[in-house]
Design an enzyme around this catalytic site. Structure first.
Site, mmCIF file in Angstrom:
data_model
loop_
_atom_site.group_PDB
_atom_site.id
_atom_site.type_symbol
_atom_site.label_atom_id
_atom_site.label_comp_id
_atom_site.label_asym_id
_atom_site.label_seq_id
_atom_site.Cartn_x
_atom_site.Cartn_y
_atom_site.Cartn_z
ATOM 1 N N ARG A 105 39.629 13.019 39.392
ATOM 2 C CA ARG A 105 40.396 13.730 38.362
ATOM 3 C C ARG A 105 40.044 13.145 37.013
ATOM 4 O O ARG A 105 40.679 12.220 36.534
ATOM 5 C CB ARG A 105 41.889 13.581 38.647
ATOM 6 C CG ARG A 105 42.798 14.249 37.610
ATOM 7 C CD ARG A 105 44.254 14.124 38.022
ATOM 8 N NE ARG A 105 45.164 14.674 37.020
ATOM 9 C CZ ARG A 105 45.659 13.957 36.003
ATOM 10 N NH1 ARG A 105 45.322 12.675 35.843
ATOM 11 N NH2 ARG A 105 46.488 14.509 35.133
ATOM 12 N N LYS B 261 50.385 11.123 33.790
ATOM 13 C CA LYS B 261 50.001 12.496 33.417
ATOM 14 C C LYS B 261 50.755 12.847 32.136
ATOM 15 O O LYS B 261 51.994 12.909 32.146
ATOM 16 C CB LYS B 261 50.357 13.465 34.534
ATOM 17 C CG LYS B 261 50.084 14.962 34.250
ATOM 18 C CD LYS B 261 50.495 15.791 35.462
ATOM 19 C CE LYS B 261 50.585 17.287 35.200
ATOM 20 N NZ LYS B 261 49.310 17.976 35.044
ATOM 21 N N SER C 260 48.974 22.497 43.093
ATOM 22 C CA SER C 260 50.127 21.740 42.575
ATOM 23 C C SER C 260 51.371 22.612 42.579
ATOM 24 O O SER C 260 51.283 23.819 42.344
ATOM 25 C CB SER C 260 49.895 21.332 41.119
ATOM 26 O OG SER C 260 48.679 20.676 40.973
HETATM 27 C C1 LIG Z 1 48.436 14.105 38.483
HETATM 28 C C2 LIG Z 1 49.914 14.109 38.552
HETATM 29 N N1 LIG Z 1 50.605 15.261 38.883
HETATM 30 C C3 LIG Z 1 51.926 15.111 38.911
HETATM 31 S S1 LIG Z 1 52.348 13.503 38.475
HETATM 32 C C4 LIG Z 1 50.708 13.012 38.285
HETATM 33 C C5 LIG Z 1 50.323 11.644 37.894
HETATM 34 C C6 LIG Z 1 50.536 10.666 39.016
HETATM 35 O O1 LIG Z 1 50.162 9.372 38.568
HETATM 36 P P1 LIG Z 1 50.907 8.077 39.119
HETATM 37 O O2 LIG Z 1 50.651 8.018 40.599
HETATM 38 O O3 LIG Z 1 50.252 6.950 38.361
HETATM 39 O O4 LIG Z 1 52.366 8.246 38.798
HETATM 40 C C1 LIG Z 2 48.408 17.633 39.346
HETATM 41 C C2 LIG Z 2 48.203 17.324 40.644
HETATM 42 C C3 LIG Z 2 49.242 17.492 41.614
HETATM 43 N N1 LIG Z 2 49.019 17.179 42.916
HETATM 44 C C4 LIG Z 2 47.817 16.704 43.285
HETATM 45 C C5 LIG Z 2 47.638 16.367 44.756
HETATM 46 F F1 LIG Z 2 48.273 15.217 45.001
HETATM 47 F F2 LIG Z 2 46.357 16.226 45.043
HETATM 48 F F3 LIG Z 2 48.168 17.325 45.518
HETATM 49 N N2 LIG Z 2 46.790 16.537 42.446
HETATM 50 C C6 LIG Z 2 46.907 16.823 41.125
HETATM 51 N N3 LIG Z 2 45.945 16.678 40.335
#
Ligand SMILES: Cc1ncsc1CCOP(=O)(O)O
Ligand SMILES: C=C1C=NC(C(F)(F)F)=NC1=N
Ligand SMILES: [Mg+2]
Length: 214
Positions: free
Chosen positions: A40, A141, A112
């Protein structure tokens, strides 16, 4: 390969999420027992173009070596071009139906969902798995929505039938088991592994905490 089993410890990372060398961090995580990896490359400092492309290929080769599925976030063309195992798309990305048309039949396509409505839509559209979250607060994020909490995760699991669900957002060793208890088939993490002193040990511990009682 059963997607549900592969979702147990799903590590997600881009070069801007880790302190060290991305390849070293991912190799440590693979040694520690992550079961799926998502590239990502997004947000401030993310690579683009040829640099992104060549990092993706190197990470894919690493995952292939460890027999771990390699998923690309958002960039369907990159995923198809380098022969990834699948792609993950968000709600405001291309609709699942048209992504499916452009991908090999064997592709794992994840979607998602930040609430139950989106989760049901993903389930009905035939997503191979659903990423439900953010479950807890996260600073990784930038545009993450309000956390849905364990209650929101439970509701999504109730509504999505047999579609595998992974919990994402603020998941760490202190709450990973709770996410599984709430019905998730696995956990997805960025910082819990990418920012760990030892990504290998972090992965190992998360693997233990999320193992389903047979
Ligand atoms: C990509 C994404 N989508 C929902 S939360 C998130 C970030 C998750 O990052 P972390 O595991 O460091 O909280
Ligand atoms: C925004 C996101 C939400 N969920 C996931 C996953 F955990 F892979 F399902 N990946 C992402 N990049
Ligand atoms: Mg389920």
């Amino acid at each position: 390969m059963l997607v549900r089993e592969s979702l147990q410890v799903y590590f997600i990372m881009g070069s801007n999420n880790c302190r060290g060398e991305p390849l070293q961090v991912v190799e440590q995580a693979l040694k520690g027992g992550i079961t799926m990896f998502q590239f990502r490359e997004k947000g401030s400092g993310a690579k683009t173009g040829k640099e992104k492309h060549s990092l993706a290929i190197k990470l894919k080769q690493l995952c292939n070596h460890y027999g771990v599925p390699f998923i690309v976030n958002d960039d369907v063309d990159l995923a198809v071009d380098i022969g990834a195992d699948g792609v993950h798309v968000g709600q405001d990305d291309e609709p699942l139906a048209s992504v499916k048309q452009r991908c090999p039949k064997s592709f794992i396509i994840g979607v998602s969902a930040t609430n139950s409505t989106e989760a049901v839509q993903a389930f009905q559209a035939g997503a191979d798995y659903i990423g439900a979250g953010p479950v807890f607060p996260t600073s990784t994020k930038q545009d993450a929505k309000l956390p849905i909490g364990l209650a929101g995760l439970e509701e999504i699991n109730r509504l999505t039938g047999e579609t595998p669900v992974t919990a994402i957002g603020g998941i760490h060793t202190d709450n990973a088991a709770d996410a599984i208890k709430a019905g998730a088939d696995g956990v997805s993490v960025i910082s819990a592994i990418s920012q760990a002193e030892s990504p290998q040990q972090a992965a190992q511990l998360l693997n233990k905490l999320t193992a389903k009682k047979r």
